[in-house]
Motif scaffolding. Structure first.
Motif, PDB file in Angstrom:
ATOM      1  N   PHE A 113       0.846  -1.196   0.000  1.00  0.00           N
ATOM      2  CA  PHE A 113       0.000   0.000   0.000  1.00  0.00           C
ATOM      3  C   PHE A 113       0.883   1.248   0.000  1.00  0.00           C
ATOM      4  CE2 PHE A 113      -2.623  -3.080   2.579  1.00  0.00           C
ATOM      5  CZ  PHE A 113      -3.550  -3.350   1.584  1.00  0.00           C
ATOM      6  N   SER A 114       0.469   2.252  -0.749  1.00  0.00           N
ATOM      7  CA  SER A 114       1.244   3.495  -0.789  1.00  0.00           C
ATOM      8  C   SER A 114       1.083   4.301   0.490  1.00  0.00           C
ATOM      9  CB  SER A 114       0.820   4.349  -1.990  1.00  0.00           C
ATOM     10  OG  SER A 114      -0.563   4.672  -1.911  1.00  0.00           O
ATOM     11  N   ASN A 115      -0.003   4.034   1.219  1.00  0.00           N
ATOM     12  CA  ASN A 115      -0.256   4.728   2.490  1.00  0.00           C
ATOM     13  C   ASN A 115      -0.717   3.686   3.497  1.00  0.00           C
ATOM     14  OD1 ASN A 115      -0.690   6.644   4.459  1.00  0.00           O
ATOM     15  ND2 ASN A 115      -2.599   7.409   3.580  1.00  0.00           N
ATOM     16  N   ALA A 116       0.238   3.086   4.186  1.00  0.00           N
ATOM     17  CA  ALA A 116      -0.065   1.930   5.038  1.00  0.00           C
ATOM     18  C   ALA A 116       0.054   2.258   6.518  1.00  0.00           C
ATOM     19  CB  ALA A 116       0.871   0.771   4.700  1.00  0.00           C
ATOM     20  N   ALA A 117      -0.707   1.521   7.320  1.00  0.00           N
ATOM     21  CA  ALA A 117      -0.574   1.517   8.784  1.00  0.00           C
ATOM     22  C   ALA A 117      -0.305   0.085   9.220  1.00  0.00           C
ATOM     23  CB  ALA A 117      -1.840   2.048   9.440  1.00  0.00           C
ATOM     24  N   PHE A 118       0.495  -0.067  10.263  1.00  0.00           N
ATOM     25  CA  PHE A 118       0.845  -1.378  10.786  1.00  0.00           C
ATOM     26  C   PHE A 118       0.279  -1.539  12.192  1.00  0.00           C
ATOM     27  CE2 PHE A 118       3.941  -0.311   7.627  1.00  0.00           C
ATOM     28  CZ  PHE A 118       4.400  -1.501   7.071  1.00  0.00           C
ATOM     29  N   ILE A 119      -0.542  -2.572  12.382  1.00  0.00           N
ATOM     30  CA  ILE A 119      -0.929  -2.992  13.724  1.00  0.00           C
ATOM     31  C   ILE A 119      -0.199  -4.303  13.975  1.00  0.00           C
ATOM     32  CG2 ILE A 119      -2.815  -3.706  15.243  1.00  0.00           C
ATOM     33  CD1 ILE A 119      -4.655  -1.886  13.653  1.00  0.00           C
ATOM     34  N   ILE A 136      10.798  -1.384  11.012  1.00  0.00           N
ATOM     35  CA  ILE A 136       9.636  -1.061  10.176  1.00  0.00           C
ATOM     36  C   ILE A 136       9.799   0.327   9.555  1.00  0.00           C
ATOM     37  CG2 ILE A 136       7.145  -0.655  10.162  1.00  0.00           C
ATOM     38  CD1 ILE A 136       6.904  -2.723  12.409  1.00  0.00           C
ATOM     39  N   THR A 137      10.269   1.267  10.372  1.00  0.00           N
ATOM     40  CA  THR A 137      10.457   2.636   9.881  1.00  0.00           C
ATOM     41  C   THR A 137      11.498   2.688   8.774  1.00  0.00           C
ATOM     42  OG1 THR A 137       9.884   3.499  12.070  1.00  0.00           O
ATOM     43  CG2 THR A 137      11.007   4.999  10.558  1.00  0.00           C
ATOM     44  N   GLU A 138      12.586   1.958   8.945  1.00  0.00           N
ATOM     45  CA  GLU A 138      13.634   1.926   7.925  1.00  0.00           C
ATOM     46  C   GLU A 138      13.112   1.302   6.631  1.00  0.00           C
ATOM     47  OE1 GLU A 138      17.484   2.358   6.268  1.00  0.00           O
ATOM     48  OE2 GLU A 138      16.699   3.144   8.161  1.00  0.00           O
ATOM     49  N   GLY A 139      12.303   0.242   6.770  1.00  0.00           N
ATOM     50  CA  GLY A 139      11.800  -0.449   5.595  1.00  0.00           C
ATOM     51  C   GLY A 139      10.699   0.289   4.872  1.00  0.00           C
ATOM     52  N   TYR A 140       9.877   1.006   5.628  1.00  0.00           N
ATOM     53  CA  TYR A 140       8.721   1.672   5.019  1.00  0.00           C
ATOM     54  C   TYR A 140       8.967   3.150   4.751  1.00  0.00           C
ATOM     55  CZ  TYR A 140       4.012   3.299   4.100  1.00  0.00           C
ATOM     56  OH  TYR A 140       2.910   3.866   3.508  1.00  0.00           O
ATOM     57  N   GLY A 141       9.502   3.854   5.749  1.00  0.00           N
ATOM     58  CA  GLY A 141       9.676   5.301   5.634  1.00  0.00           C
ATOM     59  C   GLY A 141       9.318   5.982   6.937  1.00  0.00           C
ATOM     60  N   LYS A 142       9.797   7.199   7.116  1.00  0.00           N
ATOM     61  CA  LYS A 142       9.670   7.896   8.398  1.00  0.00           C
ATOM     62  C   LYS A 142       8.233   8.219   8.780  1.00  0.00           C
ATOM     63  CE  LYS A 142      14.286   9.975   8.398  1.00  0.00           C
ATOM     64  NZ  LYS A 142      15.065  11.231   8.454  1.00  0.00           N
ATOM     65  N   GLU A 143       7.349   8.328   7.814  1.00  0.00           N
ATOM     66  CA  GLU A 143       5.975   8.728   8.111  1.00  0.00           C
ATOM     67  C   GLU A 143       5.069   7.541   8.426  1.00  0.00           C
ATOM     68  OE1 GLU A 143       5.280  11.896   8.510  1.00  0.00           O
ATOM     69  OE2 GLU A 143       7.403  12.221   8.010  1.00  0.00           O
ATOM     70  N   VAL A 144       5.649   6.404   8.743  1.00  0.00           N
ATOM     71  CA  VAL A 144       4.881   5.189   8.973  1.00  0.00           C
ATOM     72  C   VAL A 144       4.045   5.283  10.254  1.00  0.00           C
ATOM     73  CG1 VAL A 144       6.751   4.069  10.235  1.00  0.00           C
ATOM     74  CG2 VAL A 144       5.050   2.658   9.056  1.00  0.00           C
ATOM     75  N   THR A 145       2.904   4.607  10.245  1.00  0.00           N
ATOM     76  CA  THR A 145       2.019   4.508  11.407  1.00  0.00           C
ATOM     77  C   THR A 145       2.141   3.101  11.997  1.00  0.00           C
ATOM     78  OG1 THR A 145       0.446   6.104  10.484  1.00  0.00           O
ATOM     79  CG2 THR A 145      -0.384   4.607  12.188  1.00  0.00           C
ATOM     80  N   HIS A 364       6.283   7.437  16.874  1.00  0.00           N
ATOM     81  CA  HIS A 364       5.963   6.036  17.068  1.00  0.00           C
ATOM     82  C   HIS A 364       7.177   5.346  17.686  1.00  0.00           C
ATOM     83  CE1 HIS A 364       2.077   5.967  15.027  1.00  0.00           C
ATOM     84  NE2 HIS A 364       2.587   6.862  14.201  1.00  0.00           N
ATOM     85  N   GLU A 365       6.981   4.735  18.862  1.00  0.00           N
ATOM     86  CA  GLU A 365       8.083   4.121  19.581  1.00  0.00           C
ATOM     87  C   GLU A 365       7.580   3.025  20.511  1.00  0.00           C
ATOM     88  OE1 GLU A 365      10.040   7.152  21.937  1.00  0.00           O
ATOM     89  OE2 GLU A 365       8.152   8.218  22.187  1.00  0.00           O
ATOM     90  N   PHE A 366       8.509   2.393  21.214  1.00  0.00           N
ATOM     91  CA  PHE A 366       8.198   1.289  22.116  1.00  0.00           C
ATOM     92  C   PHE A 366       8.018   1.830  23.531  1.00  0.00           C
ATOM     93  CE2 PHE A 366       9.832  -2.294  24.831  1.00  0.00           C
ATOM     94  CZ  PHE A 366       8.750  -3.129  24.640  1.00  0.00           C
ATOM     95  N   HIS A 367       6.948   1.394  24.197  1.00  0.00           N
ATOM     96  CA  HIS A 367       6.598   1.902  25.520  1.00  0.00           C
ATOM     97  C   HIS A 367       6.453   0.763  26.540  1.00  0.00           C
ATOM     98  CE1 HIS A 367       5.290   5.845  23.762  1.00  0.00           C
ATOM     99  NE2 HIS A 367       4.980   5.072  22.737  1.00  0.00           N
ATOM    100  N   ASN A 368       6.506   1.137  27.822  1.00  0.00           N
ATOM    101  CA  ASN A 368       6.090   0.275  28.926  1.00  0.00           C
ATOM    102  C   ASN A 368       5.085   1.055  29.768  1.00  0.00           C
ATOM    103  OD1 ASN A 368       9.557  -0.615  29.433  1.00  0.00           O
ATOM    104  ND2 ASN A 368       8.091  -1.633  28.095  1.00  0.00           N
TER     105      ASN A 368
END
Length: 379
Positions: A113-119, A136-145, A364-368
């Motif tokens: 998809f040209s405009n994708a979101a990842f769950i 994921i960001t490196e593979g898709y691009g900085k604007e990834v969701t 978008h980052e990893f949280h606890n």
């Protein structure tokens, strides 16, 4: 998009309820499945596949549907959505790193998809939460969701799993890649925790291990500073006291703090093993045990998300840290119910070992110690 939630104590119960739903004419083709690790995930995945339903699944440390918490159960959200609007992907690390397979996942999403979101849901990759986001960001691009959670295993801490049909692994990532031009995907990673005391410095750390805080052994520092006693021989004691009540808040200029949970303590070197990387030199503060103000803060951020980006939702998916459940206690249902009422849509979620998402002022980052709320709305 139509979403229906189903729950039950065992396989037969949820299958019977699903069969009744199908007989009423509902035609789901995607299932979000969160269940206790005590259940056979493939038994259910095989059944759903036989009905033409793809499976996005994870084991948990407790499940919830529409604000109601379940114990050792099976929960499903069945979605009727155009199959051209999403793609389900399952990857395992094998001899590759979490970054490598996440990078591959990002590339798959970009090619789809040209405009994708990842769950996403990830298995026992607690040290690699940041690597998954970065890959994921490196593979898709900085604007990834990216939104999601790390699977749980009822606090056994032995090997939570993610799964789909014919695939199940504690070293895997399952991803629901969504075409954002067809389905609105919005979310928020929020915690509501209040900081306490002065800012301190992580003076020695490596990856997710914190050795010293202000040049003092990390475990001794937190025990003395907070005036608590605990049995360092017991991993679960560390989870129930340190991570639940006194998580670290890593401060960053201009953006919201990111939470870090201490999962274990090393009695020999007095270090803390966290559920996410803690950078050497990072500035941190401890957190106060939560109260109703924490719930109000979370609900307020959800209300802001609703008014600014997502007025209506067809479905809500929520990933909430197991430490929140341990610390909130009887208040936990209150948070779940109020979040669900913001959009008044079907909701499914589970208590996780880590969360992926974007805070109000962050990236978008990893949280606890955080809850990650995701809304879906077909255009």
């Amino acid at each position: 998009m139509k979403a229906i939630t189903i729950k039950g104590p065992d396989y037969n119960s949820v299958v019977n309820k699903t069969e009744k739903m199908l007989k009423k004419g509902h035609t789901p083709n995607l299932a979000i499945v969160f269940l206790s690790i005590d259940h056979d995930d493939q038994e259910l995945a095989v059944y759903l596949n036989s009905k033409g339903i793809q499976v996005f699944g994870a084991t948990t440390s407790g499940e919830f549907i529409d604000g109601v918490i379940e114990e050792y159960s099976i929960t499903l959200m069945l979605l009727d959505v155009n199959p051209e609007y999403f793609r389900l992907v399952f990857l395992e690390t094998g001899d590759k790193s979490s970054f490598d397979i996440s990078n591959k996942l990002g590339q798959i999403g970009k090619a789809t998809f040209s405009n994708a979101a990842f769950i996403i849901a990830s298995g026992w990759l607690s040290q690699d939460g940041e690597a998954i986001i970065e890959g994921i960001t490196e593979g898709y691009g900085k604007e990834v969701t990216i939104f999601g959670g790390m699977a749980g295993d009822d606090l056994a801490l032995k090997g939570p799993k993610v799964f789909t049909f014919n695939k199940s692994s504690d070293k895997g990532i399952v991803a629901l890649i969504i075409d954002k031009s067809k389905i609105e995907v919005n979310g928020i990673a929020t915690c509501g925790w209040k900081p306490i005391g002065t800012t301190k410095t992580i003076t020695k750390s490596e990856g997710n291990i914190v050795y010293t805080i202000d040049d003092k052994p990390a475990l001794d520092m937190i025990m003395k500073y907070l005036g608590i006693e605990m049995d360092v021989e017991s991993g679960k004691e560390i989870v129930s006291q340190l991570s639940s009540y006194y998580p670290l808040q890593m401060e960053r200029p201009g953006v919201s703090p990111v939470m870090r949970t201490a999962m274990f303590a090393n009695k020999e070197d007095r270090s803390l093993i966290c559920a996410g990387n803690v950078t050497q030199g990072a500035k941190v503060r401890f957190s106060l045990p939560p109260d109703f103000d924490a719930i109000e803060a979370v609900v307020d951020e959800c209300e802001q998300l609703k008014s600014s980006a997502q007025m209506d939702a067809d479905a809500i998916i929520m990933f909430s840290c197991i430490s929140r459940r341990l610390s909130f206690g009887v208040m936990m249902p209150e948070e779940l119910e109020q979040v669900q009422q913001v959009w008044n849509a079907p909701m499914i979620g589970f208590f996780s070992y880590g969360e992926y998402g974007k805070s109000k002022t962050g990236k978008h980052e990893f949280h606890n110690n955080t809850c990650c709320v995701v809304t879906l709305k077909e255009k």
